[in-house]
Design an enzyme around this catalytic site. Structure first.
Site, PDB file in Angstrom:
ATOM      1  N   ASP A 127     -10.398 -25.643 -18.519  1.00 28.49           N
ATOM      2  CA  ASP A 127      -8.906 -25.685 -17.796  1.00 28.49           C
ATOM      3  C   ASP A 127      -8.167 -24.760 -18.288  1.00 28.49           C
ATOM      4  O   ASP A 127      -6.719 -25.113 -18.477  1.00 28.49           O
ATOM      5  CB  ASP A 127      -8.519 -27.230 -18.063  1.00 28.49           C
ATOM      6  CG  ASP A 127      -8.527 -27.526 -19.449  1.00 28.49           C
ATOM      7  OD1 ASP A 127      -8.887 -26.703 -20.537  1.00 28.49           O
ATOM      8  OD2 ASP A 127      -7.594 -28.608 -20.029  1.00 28.49           O
ATOM      9  N   GLU A 128      -8.467 -23.732 -19.142  1.00 29.64           N
ATOM     10  CA  GLU A 128      -7.453 -22.792 -19.996  1.00 29.64           C
ATOM     11  C   GLU A 128      -8.050 -21.217 -19.490  1.00 29.64           C
ATOM     12  O   GLU A 128      -9.157 -21.135 -19.929  1.00 29.64           O
ATOM     13  CB  GLU A 128      -6.935 -22.949 -21.071  1.00 29.64           C
ATOM     14  CG  GLU A 128      -5.918 -22.383 -21.561  1.00 29.64           C
ATOM     15  CD  GLU A 128      -5.557 -22.911 -23.097  1.00 29.64           C
ATOM     16  OE1 GLU A 128      -4.965 -21.985 -23.875  1.00 29.64           O
ATOM     17  OE2 GLU A 128      -5.182 -24.053 -23.044  1.00 29.64           O
TER      18      GLU A 128
ATOM     19  N   ASP B 290      -2.717 -22.572 -18.220  1.00 29.20           N
ATOM     20  CA  ASP B 290      -3.190 -24.194 -18.423  1.00 29.20           C
ATOM     21  C   ASP B 290      -3.232 -24.885 -17.050  1.00 29.20           C
ATOM     22  O   ASP B 290      -1.976 -24.869 -16.638  1.00 29.20           O
ATOM     23  CB  ASP B 290      -2.793 -24.627 -19.633  1.00 29.20           C
ATOM     24  CG  ASP B 290      -3.112 -25.981 -19.879  1.00 29.20           C
ATOM     25  OD1 ASP B 290      -4.180 -25.974 -20.568  1.00 29.20           O
ATOM     26  OD2 ASP B 290      -2.323 -26.927 -19.857  1.00 29.20           O
TER      27      ASP B 290
END
Length: 420
Positions: free
Chosen positions: A114-115, A16
């Site tokens: 974002d992960e 993350d």
């Protein structure tokens, strides 16, 4: 209860990017993400605009995702900027390129902008002595290339890696946490309330509480037979997950069994009930346009509108023979809203969802339908669709979209609902 020795044992990373959107926005403006107070706001000119992201320093002042622009203190050391989705996606792609240096594409899964997940079982030894050492290396390389800090959860399976990330890694000094099967009683079972666990909603939590289940350890030791009786197959999944067991693999191709087409929006001001008609109609036109391009009909339509104070009015209806006609769907939606929604409330959210698709080649016609009229409407819809595909969404608009309540022009050219 379970024999972990026969359970799948992999080396899974869940990575993350910390405060990704706010951090990228800081970097774009030559600011330090860890020390700057910055908010990414949907529309900096609208006091009611939603805060989409905030740096850690700003969060310390109580401003977080979902706050409103007018709630941010008027201070000289606080930066307020609009989002730049194209830049966010560019950074995300660059980080993905870094990750793919260490795993094959089939061992990589982008969970969100974002992960992402990585299965390093068969590759970590090429770069490091152990998985944690590789995690440190990936962290360092991402930071050196992008100035974005990452947290990494390491686990025997996808579930444990995700839990290690969310519950521990994001709070540790080095941003890394490793959860293995033998850690389950110590790290997983104390989790409460139940809604903090992946996959358990507030409503499910209440039902589980009624059975004396208040923490994950209680769930892990509850009878799976009774869970299946009370909750169906999801109860069995909860029991497996509460014991840290997850049989899914990144390499497995995911098949969507219940696809949907959805359009939702947070409105930039309070809308009176009669005003939301315009926005709902625009949403219907958009999802039906997307539906027609897939060559499908929708049999189930769901509408949800949310008030300023958080109350949600949600209802769905069925069109047995299926439809891709915007006017017909809008008529059904508006009849429902007039019946269930508060006509005096102020509204802030709208969502239209289509599900239960069938091919448009199986269209059924009633004896009471005007065949000629249906053919004219179908020809018109095809013409409108072709113009929108070639010249853009604004090439053909309803007259209502020229009124003050419309959001169509505002949303044109946005990426994921935000500016490029």
């Amino acid at each position: 209860m379970y024999n972990y020795h026969i359970c799948p044992k992999r080396d899974i990373f869940c990575v993350d990017q910390k405060s990704f959107f706010a951090s990228v926005s800081c970097i774009m403006n030559g600011l330090e993400p860890q020390t700057t107070k910055l908010a990414v706001v949907a529309d900096t000119k609208n006091p009611g605009a939603v805060v989409l992201a905030a740096t850690p320093e700003l969060k310390k002042l109580g401003i977080k995702t979902g706050s409103r622009l007018f709630e941010i203190p008027g201070r000289g050391d606080i930066y307020i900027i609009n989002p730049s989705m194209k830049t966010y996606l560019d950074y995300s792609a660059k980080i993905t390129e870094i990750a793919l240096k260490y795993v094959a594409p089939e061992d990589f899964h982008q969970y969100s902008v974002d992960e992402f997940f990585m299965d390093v079982t068969e590759s970590y030894y090429l770069f490091a002595e152990n998985p944690k050492e590789l995690a440190v290396r990936i962290q360092r390389e991402i930071y050196e290339e992008t100035a974005i800090e990452c947290a990494v959860g390491i686990g025997d399976n996808i579930l444990l890696s995700k839990l290690a990330l969310d519950i521990e890694a994001k709070k540790t000094g080095d941003g890394i946490a490793e959860w293995r099967y033998h850690d389950v009683p110590e790290k997983l079972w104390p989790i409460k309330p139940l809604r903090d666990f992946w996959g358990i909603s507030r409503r499910s939590e209440v039902k589980l509480n009624e059975r004396g289940i208040f923490k994950i350890g209680d769930l892990a030791q509850y009878s799976p037979v009774h869970l299946k009786q009370d909750f169906g197959i999801i109860g069995v999944d909860w029991h497996l997950h509460a014991n840290g067991i997850d049989f899914s693999e990144i390499r497995e191709k995911h098949t969507v069994h219940a696809p949907s087409i959805c359009k939702s929006q947070i409105l930039m001001r309070d809308y009176r009930f009669r005003e939301i008609y315009v926005v709902v109609l625009e949403h219907v036109d958009e999802v039906m346009h997307r539906l027609r391009l897939t060559g499908k009909l929708a049999k189930t339509v769901q509408i949800a509108v949310g008030t300023k104070d958080g109350r949600i009015y949600r209802k769905q209806f069925t069109v047995p023979e299926g439809t891709n006609n915007s006017n017909r769907v809008m008529e059904g939606i508006w009849n429902i809203l007039k019946r269930i929604a508060d006509p005096h409330a102020l509204y802030r959210t709208i969502s239209v969802t289509l599900t239960n698709f069938i091919p448009d080649s199986v269209t059924q016609v009633s004896l009471f339908d005007d065949i000629n009229q249906l053919k004219r409407q179908e020809a018109l819809m095809k013409t409108v669709d072709a113009l929108k595909v070639r010249y853009g969404q604004l090439s053909v608009m309803r007259a209502l979209s020229c009124t003050e309540a419309s959001t169509l022009k505002l949303r044109d050219g946005l990426i994921a609902g935000h500016k490029r």
